[in-house]
Design a protein around this motif. Structure first.
Motif, short mmCIF file in Angstrom:
data_model
loop_
_atom_site.label_atom_id
_atom_site.label_comp_id
_atom_site.label_asym_id
_atom_site.label_seq_id
_atom_site.Cartn_x
_atom_site.Cartn_y
_atom_site.Cartn_z
N GLN A 87 0.84 -1.19 0.00
CA GLN A 87 0.00 0.00 0.00
C GLN A 87 0.88 1.25 0.00
OE1 GLN A 87 -3.46 0.03 0.09
NE2 GLN A 87 -3.50 2.25 0.05
N GLY A 88 0.51 2.24 -0.80
CA GLY A 88 1.23 3.50 -0.84
C GLY A 88 2.38 3.54 -1.82
N SER A 89 2.73 2.41 -2.38
CA SER A 89 3.84 2.39 -3.34
C SER A 89 3.30 2.61 -4.75
CB SER A 89 4.58 1.05 -3.28
OG SER A 89 3.83 0.04 -3.91
N PRO A 90 4.15 3.08 -5.66
CA PRO A 90 3.72 3.21 -7.06
C PRO A 90 3.30 1.86 -7.65
CG PRO A 90 5.79 4.37 -6.71
CD PRO A 90 5.50 3.61 -5.45
N LEU A 91 3.91 0.78 -7.17
CA LEU A 91 3.53 -0.55 -7.66
C LEU A 91 2.12 -0.92 -7.24
CD1 LEU A 91 6.86 -2.51 -7.11
CD2 LEU A 91 5.97 -1.49 -9.22
N HIS A 92 1.70 -0.45 -6.07
CA HIS A 92 0.33 -0.70 -5.61
C HIS A 92 -0.65 -0.02 -6.56
CE1 HIS A 92 -3.29 -0.44 -3.11
NE2 HIS A 92 -2.83 -1.53 -2.52
N GLU A 93 -0.34 1.21 -6.92
CA GLU A 93 -1.19 1.94 -7.85
C GLU A 93 -1.23 1.24 -9.21
OE1 GLU A 93 -1.32 6.32 -9.94
OE2 GLU A 93 -0.54 6.18 -7.90
N ALA A 94 -0.08 0.75 -9.66
CA ALA A 94 -0.04 0.04 -10.94
C ALA A 94 -0.87 -1.24 -10.88
CB ALA A 94 1.41 -0.29 -11.31
N GLU A 130 -3.50 -1.74 -8.95
CA GLU A 130 -4.90 -1.31 -9.00
C GLU A 130 -5.32 -0.95 -10.41
OE1 GLU A 130 -5.13 1.74 -5.96
OE2 GLU A 130 -5.79 0.24 -4.49
N ASP A 131 -4.40 -0.34 -11.17
CA ASP A 131 -4.69 -0.02 -12.57
C ASP A 131 -4.95 -1.29 -13.38
OD1 ASP A 131 -4.39 2.71 -12.08
OD2 ASP A 131 -2.37 2.81 -12.93
N LEU A 166 2.76 -7.73 -9.61
CA LEU A 166 1.86 -6.71 -9.08
C LEU A 166 0.63 -7.33 -8.43
CD1 LEU A 166 1.90 -4.14 -12.01
CD2 LEU A 166 3.16 -4.01 -9.85
#
Length: 94
Positions: A29-36, A38-39, A82
Motif C-alpha cells: 500500500q502506498g507504493s507506485p507498484l500498488h497503484e499500478a 490497482e490499474d 503486481l
C-alpha cells in the motif's frame, strides 16, 4: 474441432470474471507498484464491462476481444508480481 464464436465468448467472459475475483493487489500500500496493480485490476474490470456491452449489442467479435484483453491485463500484472493470483488451475499462466 474449433469452438464457435458464441461458445468461445462465453468461455472467455467466464474466465475473466473468475480471474478478476481471484486476483488481488500484491504490491505494498502506498507504493507506485500498488497503484499500478490497482490499474491492472481496473483495466480488466473495464474490459469485462465493455465486453458485456458489446455482447448485448450482438457484437461477439469485439466482446471476445475485450474479454481477452481484460484477462491479459491480469496475466501481465501477475507475471510482473503486481497481482497475487492462484498458481494452480486454469486461470493464469504464471
Amino acid at each position: 474441432m474449433t469452438a464457435d464464436l458464441p461458445e468461445k465468448t462465453d468461455r472467455y467472459e467466464d474466465l475473466l470474471t473468475e480471474a478478476l475475483a481471484a486476483a488481488s493487489v500484491a504490491a505494498p500500500q502506498g507504493s507506485p507498484l500498488h497503484e499500478a496493480a490497482e490499474d491492472c485490476l481496473e483495466m480488466a474490470d473495464s474490459y469485462l464491462t465493455d465486453g458485456r456491452h458489446f455482447r448485448a449489442d450482438g457484437d461477439l467479435v469485439n466482446a471476445l476481444a475485450a474479454f481477452s484483453y481484460g484477462h491479459a491485463w491480469l496475466d501481465a500484472g501477475a507475471r510482473v508480481g503486481l497481482l497475487e493470483v492462484p498458481t494452480d488451475g486454469h486461470l493464469f499462466t504464471v
